[in-house]
Design a protein around this motif. Structure first.
Motif, short mmCIF file in Angstrom:
data_model
loop_
_atom_site.label_atom_id
_atom_site.label_comp_id
_atom_site.label_asym_id
_atom_site.label_seq_id
_atom_site.Cartn_x
_atom_site.Cartn_y
_atom_site.Cartn_z
N GLY A 121 -22.34 -39.42 -52.17
CA GLY A 121 -21.06 -38.68 -52.05
C GLY A 121 -19.96 -39.42 -51.38
N ILE A 122 -19.11 -39.81 -51.96
CA ILE A 122 -17.86 -40.53 -51.44
C ILE A 122 -16.70 -39.38 -51.33
CG2 ILE A 122 -16.78 -42.41 -51.50
CD1 ILE A 122 -18.68 -43.85 -52.56
N ILE A 123 -16.15 -39.25 -50.07
CA ILE A 123 -14.97 -38.41 -49.74
C ILE A 123 -13.71 -39.39 -49.50
CG2 ILE A 123 -14.01 -36.61 -48.67
CD1 ILE A 123 -17.14 -35.67 -48.56
N TYR A 124 -12.66 -39.25 -50.17
CA TYR A 124 -11.77 -40.24 -49.72
C TYR A 124 -10.37 -39.57 -49.94
CZ TYR A 124 -12.26 -41.17 -54.84
OH TYR A 124 -12.43 -40.97 -56.09
N GLU A 125 -9.38 -40.14 -49.56
CA GLU A 125 -7.91 -39.85 -49.69
C GLU A 125 -7.23 -40.14 -51.39
OE1 GLU A 125 -6.47 -41.70 -46.43
OE2 GLU A 125 -6.79 -39.99 -45.00
N ALA A 126 -6.09 -39.80 -51.38
CA ALA A 126 -5.50 -39.89 -52.94
C ALA A 126 -5.23 -41.59 -52.98
CB ALA A 126 -4.29 -39.32 -52.95
N ARG A 127 -6.27 -42.43 -53.25
CA ARG A 127 -6.38 -43.77 -53.56
C ARG A 127 -7.03 -43.87 -54.59
NH1 ARG A 127 -7.57 -46.77 -48.10
NH2 ARG A 127 -7.00 -48.57 -49.38
N PRO A 128 -6.30 -44.02 -55.90
CA PRO A 128 -7.18 -44.28 -57.17
C PRO A 128 -8.18 -45.44 -57.08
CG PRO A 128 -4.76 -43.83 -57.52
CD PRO A 128 -4.98 -43.89 -55.97
N ASN A 129 -7.51 -46.64 -56.42
CA ASN A 129 -8.45 -47.95 -56.31
C ASN A 129 -9.96 -47.65 -55.84
OD1 ASN A 129 -6.83 -47.68 -54.03
ND2 ASN A 129 -7.80 -49.57 -53.32
N VAL A 130 -10.12 -46.83 -54.76
CA VAL A 130 -11.24 -46.32 -54.23
C VAL A 130 -12.07 -45.54 -55.28
CG1 VAL A 130 -12.43 -45.05 -52.33
CG2 VAL A 130 -10.26 -46.10 -52.00
N CYS A 145 -23.39 -41.50 -58.39
CA CYS A 145 -22.44 -40.98 -57.24
C CYS A 145 -21.67 -39.84 -57.51
CB CYS A 145 -21.51 -42.50 -56.84
SG CYS A 145 -20.65 -42.89 -58.12
N ILE A 146 -21.19 -39.21 -56.54
CA ILE A 146 -20.09 -38.09 -57.02
C ILE A 146 -18.83 -38.41 -56.09
CG2 ILE A 146 -19.68 -35.84 -56.44
CD1 ILE A 146 -22.67 -35.06 -56.59
N LEU A 147 -17.95 -38.56 -56.73
CA LEU A 147 -16.41 -38.93 -56.04
C LEU A 147 -15.63 -37.95 -55.83
CD1 LEU A 147 -16.11 -42.41 -58.30
CD2 LEU A 147 -17.57 -41.95 -56.08
N ARG A 148 -15.05 -37.73 -54.59
CA ARG A 148 -14.07 -36.74 -54.55
C ARG A 148 -12.86 -37.32 -53.79
NH1 ARG A 148 -10.52 -33.33 -52.15
NH2 ARG A 148 -10.69 -31.26 -53.34
N GLY A 149 -11.92 -37.79 -54.77
CA GLY A 149 -10.82 -38.32 -54.07
C GLY A 149 -9.79 -37.34 -53.67
N ASP A 176 -23.68 -38.91 -66.25
CA ASP A 176 -23.76 -38.29 -64.92
C ASP A 176 -24.11 -39.34 -63.80
OD1 ASP A 176 -23.29 -35.85 -66.13
OD2 ASP A 176 -25.38 -35.58 -66.35
N ALA A 177 -24.07 -40.69 -64.07
CA ALA A 177 -24.27 -41.36 -63.08
C ALA A 177 -23.18 -41.74 -62.21
CB ALA A 177 -24.45 -42.94 -63.57
N VAL A 178 -21.88 -41.47 -62.73
CA VAL A 178 -20.70 -41.51 -61.81
C VAL A 178 -20.02 -40.25 -62.19
CG1 VAL A 178 -18.71 -42.53 -61.44
CG2 VAL A 178 -20.45 -43.87 -61.70
N GLN A 179 -19.80 -39.33 -61.46
CA GLN A 179 -19.14 -38.04 -61.66
C GLN A 179 -18.01 -37.73 -60.62
OE1 GLN A 179 -22.05 -34.67 -62.55
NE2 GLN A 179 -22.90 -35.84 -61.37
N VAL A 180 -16.74 -37.43 -61.24
CA VAL A 180 -15.44 -37.35 -60.56
C VAL A 180 -15.26 -36.04 -60.41
CG1 VAL A 180 -13.03 -37.86 -60.25
CG2 VAL A 180 -14.42 -39.57 -61.20
N VAL A 181 -15.35 -35.49 -59.02
CA VAL A 181 -15.21 -33.94 -58.89
C VAL A 181 -13.77 -33.58 -59.49
CG1 VAL A 181 -15.02 -32.39 -57.18
CG2 VAL A 181 -16.61 -34.03 -56.76
N ASP A 182 -13.81 -32.62 -60.61
CA ASP A 182 -12.43 -32.42 -61.35
C ASP A 182 -11.95 -31.12 -60.87
OD1 ASP A 182 -10.42 -32.70 -62.67
OD2 ASP A 182 -11.41 -32.67 -64.63
N THR A 183 -11.62 -31.06 -59.60
CA THR A 183 -10.89 -29.57 -58.99
C THR A 183 -10.17 -30.18 -57.69
OG1 THR A 183 -11.33 -27.81 -57.89
CG2 THR A 183 -13.39 -29.11 -57.72
N VAL A 199 -27.79 -34.80 -52.39
CA VAL A 199 -26.75 -35.70 -51.84
C VAL A 199 -27.52 -36.74 -50.79
CG1 VAL A 199 -24.59 -36.71 -50.98
CG2 VAL A 199 -24.67 -34.71 -52.63
N ASP A 200 -27.89 -37.74 -51.01
CA ASP A 200 -28.62 -38.65 -49.93
C ASP A 200 -27.94 -38.97 -48.76
OD1 ASP A 200 -31.28 -38.45 -50.90
OD2 ASP A 200 -30.39 -39.51 -52.77
#
Lengths: 418, 418
Positions: A121-130, A145-149, A176-183, A199-200
């Motif tokens: 699980g990756i949690i980051y700021e409003a940086r699309p490149n991440v 991975c589950i990406l939460r920008g 589902d290998a790469v999911q972007v949290v859409d909320t 989540v590991d």
């Protein structure tokens, strides 16, 4: 929207997809990455349009300029993103590597195999490149991975996610290998960091405040990065010219990076001759000197340093300076104030160099080199997902290997335990 | 007694002592260990007397016989404890080992140095031998430790602590390098697992209940070990004689260990000929077969297996059996029910062996060998502080290396970043 149910579903799907990503061979993963890079280039106009909407909303909401900067995409940043994905594709695949395979007296062969962690699980700021970097690194290391920008980038992230999905489909890997949290609901973060079952590991990328909060609430192991309060210790056996070059680079090459030096320690025996030169160089570049009384006696315009100054990651043209008796006092000071990121000694003394290397307990410890080298690219990792200031699992720059673990493998021919 | 203040003091002292232990050289650490071993042997009578009081109190309090067993010391167990300490002294010192030192294009040399974690908290039941093992492993790996054993062993642990202190003093190491929590108040555990500032990792050794509780409340990273629900999959390309030997050893050599097999999966194509033989062997040793309908059709006296049976670590003469279509169904079953400890395949098929090794996501994965080999001594670690079923940091048997981490070291000659 029921955020709990939504995140649980993402988690279940990621866990299910993780087995397929883990067994995908290098060729398939690289095919997905090449397709993602091509899609990003092809979709440049779409990405820029989505991003422009994000930026307009962010401006309307009064987001601060530095954050708008990091949110904004351009032709150049999109090209850099695509190249980054291709660089990850070119890195050696860490998955499946077997090491230390040895025969034991029982007749079995025992070794270690490098394997993906599972779901990241990756949690980051409003940086699309991440979004792109993280997806590429997780995919190459065989992880789902589950990406939460940051929510301000949600339209940009959706457009990027479409490119990522195209790559996964081209390689026959699960969507589902790469999911972007859409909320944009912040409760999603709280869910992500407590879904131990799905989540590991959590990789937070962002400010100190974000990470401190996640750390307090997370139930999932984190590869964390807190401050970068880095030190340069100039020993009395230092080569003065090396000291000048290294302090200049460590402090002034970039002020806002975590591997920038924030404190300068200098041995009493060399301070009278060298500190004024170091300070003049720094002040000449507009750096404010906050120093101890001895510093003030040697350097004009010294601002008295408080205890807090020595503990601060300034991320600005300010440096805390302290005159110390020698190596031991320098190491005591570092043990007390350092955030465990990166420390450097400047010395020509063999024993002191080895002592500093051995005894300073930070993720990177350097002799006669700038702290600015503490970086995945400079270390040869190819890319980094973050820099860990923790001691468990991964320390310092975290590349593909930091997103894997090692399991034991045993090759037998029918052996049983006696 | 103010438990919070007491534990904070222990934490502060451990942190302060950890720097001295981290820099102690191999000779000093070995001297401390040799002295501890000698003191344990010399103090046999004292240890037995203190232990007799613990055992008498435990009996009076109605402690269950298995726990009284583990609490009780004897001339033999004291000798074993002393030998264990000497074995740890004989192991190579992991601290300071530098690996992968390579030149980078910038001219710096970058490598990794193995370093202690710092302060390790160990929480365990009333087993005095763990006090000695844990102290020895932490000391050799350069860590300070705080040991919190079950309160029923407190007198024994005090007597052991005196021997440990003698060893530390003989080597000039700080007394606070090994601290035994000297209170039976359970609140001490709650303090220990939340002192992030002073404790770098928690190693719990004990039952599932203890670990689940610690996991829920800990704010410090844990090297955790939950169930050992281990599987043996007998493929249709298995050598039947190897299968018989391995299943016998994996299930029946010892019933109560975490690396004992709890489930047997067998390929449909070989089940009619091999499963009756396997079952007869197991039933002949008094093992109850809980099986699927196909198992029941082939094996007399099969108890129908519930879904829960497949998820259970029996630690008893019971085995769950399932007939599967082949490798894929076996791996799906393992992915669903396994606790991630140890799984073995019995097969002569090259591709299936490699597939099983690569794709099964457990700490130890074996081909044609008994799951009972999953053990620090059998793997050549010399000793183990536990077996991790987690994926982060350490997986499987954890020896000295699992109590260390790696920092980056950079050797320069004045380089700065371009």
């Amino acid at each position: 929207m029921d955020i709990h149910a939504y995140m649980q579903t993402l988690g279940q799907r990621a866990r299910a997809a993780s087995r397929a990503v883990a067994r995908a061979d290098t060729g398939l993963k690289n095919k997905a990455l090449a397709t993602i890079a091509a899609a990003l280039r092809r979709d440049e106009a779409k990405l820029l349009a989505a991003n422009a909407e994000d930026v307009a909303t962010a401006r309307a909401n009064g987001l601060e300029p530095a954050m708008i900067d990091r949110l904004t995409l351009s032709t150049k940043t999109i090209a850099t993103m695509a190249e980054g994905v291709e660089q990850v594709a070119a890195l050696p695949d860490p998955v499946g590597e077997i090491s230390d395979l040895k025969f034991r007296p029982s007749g079995i062969q025992v070794g270690k195999m490098r394997v993906p962690l599972g779901v990241i699980g990756i949690i980051y700021e409003a940086r699309p490149n991440v979004t792109v970097d993280a997806a590429a690194l997780c995919l190459k290391s065989g992880n789902a991975c589950i990406l939460r920008g940051g929510s301000e980038a949600i339209r940009s992230n959706r457009a990027i996610a479409a490119c990522v999905q195209e790559g996964l489909a081209a390689a026959g890997l699960p969507a589902d290998a790469v999911q972007v949290v859409d909320t944009t609901d912040r409760a999603a973060v709280g869910e992500l960091i407590t879904m131990r079952e799905y989540v590991d590991v959590i990789v937070p990328r962002g400010g100190k405040g974000l990470i401190a909060r996640l750390l307090a609430e997370s139930r999932v192991p984190m590869i964390q990065h807190l401050d970068g309060n880095c030190h340069v210790y100039v020993d009395d056996k230092a080569d003065p010219e090396k000291a000048l070059k290294i302090v200049e680079n460590a402090k002034t090459q970039r002020y806002g990076t975590c591997n920038t030096a924030e404190s300068l320690l200098i041995a009493r025996a060399i301070a009278p001759t060298l500190l004024p030169r170091l300070a003049a160089m720094l002040q000449g570049k507009g750096v404010e000197i906050r120093g101890c009384a001895e510093t003030a006696a040697l350097v004009p315009n010294t601002v008295p340093a408080s205890d807090e100054d020595y503990a601060t990651e300034f991320l600005a043209p300010i440096i805390a300076v302290k005159v110390v008796a020698g190596l031991d006092e320098a190491m005591d000071h570092i043990a007390r104030y350092s955030s465990g990121h990166t420390e450097a000694i400047v010395t020509e003394d063999y024993t002191r160099a080895l002592t500093f290397l051995r005894e300073v307990d930070s993720a990177s410890v350097m002799v006669n080199a700038s702290t600015r080298f503490a970086d995945g690219f400079e270390y040869g990792l190819g890319a980094e997902i973050g820099i860990s200031t923790d001691k468990i699992h991964a320390r310092g720059p975290v590349g593909l290997e930091g997103l894997t673990s090692q399991k034991w493998v045993v090759l037998g021919t029918g052996q049983v335990r006696a």
